[in-house]
Design an enzyme around this catalytic site. Sequence first.
Site, PDB file in Angstrom:
ATOM      1  N   HIS A  72       0.913  -1.111   0.196  1.00  0.00           N
ATOM      2  CA  HIS A  72      -0.082   0.055   0.101  1.00  0.00           C
ATOM      3  C   HIS A  72       0.884   1.185   0.103  1.00  0.00           C
ATOM      4  O   HIS A  72       1.716   1.308   0.977  1.00  0.00           O
ATOM      5  CB  HIS A  72      -0.820  -0.105   1.267  1.00  0.00           C
ATOM      6  N   TYR A 200      -9.879   5.317   7.344  1.00  0.00           N
ATOM      7  CA  TYR A 200     -10.204   5.552   8.831  1.00  0.00           C
ATOM      8  C   TYR A 200     -11.266   6.745   8.762  1.00  0.00           C
ATOM      9  O   TYR A 200     -10.879   7.829   8.502  1.00  0.00           O
ATOM     10  CB  TYR A 200      -8.999   6.135   9.669  1.00  0.00           C
ATOM     11  N   LYS A 296      -0.173  -0.720  14.984  1.00  0.00           N
ATOM     12  CA  LYS A 296       1.031  -0.862  15.595  1.00  0.00           C
ATOM     13  C   LYS A 296       1.470  -1.697  16.399  1.00  0.00           C
ATOM     14  O   LYS A 296       2.628  -2.128  16.882  1.00  0.00           O
ATOM     15  CB  LYS A 296       1.577   0.642  16.553  1.00  0.00           C
ATOM     16  N   TYR A 384       2.959   6.464  10.522  1.00  0.00           N
ATOM     17  CA  TYR A 384       2.166   5.401  10.168  1.00  0.00           C
ATOM     18  C   TYR A 384       3.092   4.413   9.529  1.00  0.00           C
ATOM     19  O   TYR A 384       2.960   3.109   9.760  1.00  0.00           O
ATOM     20  CB  TYR A 384       1.289   5.556   9.187  1.00  0.00           C
TER      21      TYR A 384
END
Length: 389
Positions: A72, A200, A296, A384
């Site tokens: 991604h 999100y 995470k 991220y």
Amino acid sequence: MKTQVAIIGAGPAGLLLGHLLRAEGIDVVIVERAAPDYILGRIRAGVLERTTTDLMDRLGLGVRMHAEGLPHDGFHLADGERLIRIDIAALTGRKVMVYGQTEVTRDLMDAASERGLEIIYEAGDVALHEVDSDAPYLTYNKNGVVRRIDADFLCGCDGFHGPSRRAIPASVACAYEKIYPFGWLGILADVPPCNHELIYANHERGFALASMRSETRSRYYIQVPLDEKVEEWPDDRLWDELAVRLGPEAAAHITRGPALEKSIAPLRSFVFEPMRHGRLMLAGDSAHIVPPTGAKGLNLAASDVHYLSETLVAYYKRHDRDAVASYSDKALARVWKSERFSWQLTKLMHRFPDSDAFDRRMQIADLDYIASSIAAQTSIAENYVGLPL
């Protein structure tokens, strides 16, 4: 039995650590309370940082990950009407990989026997002893017989509820915890994702997430109160709510299907210090928990394992005792930065029960700023995709 390193827990953290140490010629035994099928049956996260994929590649175990995983370049933040794309590839030069934690675990398990990594499954009543001495050991029960493993080091990779953290005396420990006043209701379905990247969503009715495990299997979540019951959410109601919270652009591409799995997970932030006491080292969920908002959990365990494997290799190859002493501080520095990102993203994207109209307007203003600021997007992208080790 005697070994150099005894690892408690055969999840991805324990297996990664075991493989890394075996690759350096260090003797390792892993002790796991569950059976292999139980471990592989757990539904877990699926977004891998470069840190994690690099470890798999370093071990020569990334072939299936690269063949079946989905690289991604970015992800989206949604505010109910629009999608704000965070182009992590353009902003950082790196990508993430969508590849289920279960699949990472399977790859590590399958390679264990051929690489001489010994794993003792279904070991009950595991207990750690003399961890602050030069001769620590653990005991466990297998088929009604209590057995003992003596080791130079014990490594606790046994999750939040395992015995390793409890072996560190309260007099030297400090725990930090935040319990969030909501949970995530998740649905797994064999339907194509509504977007080729994660979304999100911050909506006035609450948070939502559109994720995937493959091009034909999707994972969706919505924020719900802690006292909510799964039975109150038949599939049609959940799909309807997702369509509202994700916004019209995503909703137009949602494919509905029956749930393969549906559950509610609570959210918490937790950090335990120190991550080393004597000859006991902690890694992964045994030392810290992050809310899943920032993806995470597994990746933070992988960075712990990176530091811990380097520490133990330095000890055995160079007799470097300073590396052992510095492990906890080095690992915790990255842990707290990851906790910070997950906490901030959770605050930005969720509706809190005690929030008021002002708090809501601050969220909207923050998302507006992110949409128009390359600097803000870069900060999010750097966190991220994974901060440097």
